[in-house]
Write a protein that holds these residues in place. Structure first.
Motif, short mmCIF file in Angstrom:
data_model
loop_
_atom_site.label_atom_id
_atom_site.label_comp_id
_atom_site.label_asym_id
_atom_site.label_seq_id
_atom_site.Cartn_x
_atom_site.Cartn_y
_atom_site.Cartn_z
N ALA A 1 0.83 -1.21 0.00
CA ALA A 1 0.00 0.00 0.00
C ALA A 1 0.87 1.25 0.00
O ALA A 1 0.55 2.23 -0.70
N ARG B 1 2.26 1.75 -3.51
CA ARG B 1 1.24 2.27 -4.43
C ARG B 1 0.95 3.73 -4.13
O ARG B 1 0.72 4.53 -5.04
N ARG B 2 0.94 4.10 -2.86
CA ARG B 2 0.65 5.48 -2.48
C ARG B 2 1.75 6.43 -2.96
O ARG B 2 1.47 7.54 -3.42
N ASN C 1 1.35 6.91 -6.69
CA ASN C 1 0.12 7.59 -7.08
C ASN C 1 0.29 9.10 -6.86
O ASN C 1 0.61 9.55 -5.77
N PRO D 1 -6.18 8.41 -2.26
CA PRO D 1 -5.67 7.07 -2.59
C PRO D 1 -6.66 6.30 -3.46
O PRO D 1 -7.87 6.43 -3.32
N ASP D 2 -6.13 5.51 -4.37
CA ASP D 2 -7.00 4.74 -5.25
C ASP D 2 -7.58 3.54 -4.50
O ASP D 2 -7.15 3.23 -3.39
N THR E 1 -5.12 0.84 -3.16
CA THR E 1 -4.36 1.23 -1.97
C THR E 1 -5.22 1.06 -0.72
O THR E 1 -4.75 0.53 0.29
N ARG E 2 -6.45 1.50 -0.80
CA ARG E 2 -7.34 1.36 0.36
C ARG E 2 -7.62 -0.10 0.67
O ARG E 2 -7.70 -0.49 1.84
N CYS F 1 -5.54 -2.65 0.08
CA CYS F 1 -4.33 -3.18 0.73
C CYS F 1 -4.25 -2.75 2.19
O CYS F 1 -3.87 -3.54 3.06
#
Length: 56
Positions: A18, A21-22, A25, A30-31, A34-35, A37
């Motif tokens: 996560a 990815r954060r 991004n 957050p996409d 991410t949330r 994860c």
């Protein structure tokens, strides 16, 4: 290996995923991945903590 250690390791792995990815991004929010994860990491952490303290 005991399940509580495996779940704790999985929680750390999802937390790192996560975070990676954060960082990649550039949007402000957050996409969904991410949330997701972060939610899975939270669940694994809660179950690992429960197993650590309530089983002997």
């Amino acid at each position: 290996m005991q399940a509580r250690y495996i779940l704790a390791a999985l929680a750390v792995a999802f937390l790192i995923a996560a975070a990676m990815r954060r960082v990649r991004n550039t949007r402000r929010r957050p996409d969904p991945a991410t949330r997701t994860c972060l939610l899975i990491a939270l669940i694994f952490t809660a179950v690992a903590a429960w197993l650590q303290w309530h089983t002997s």
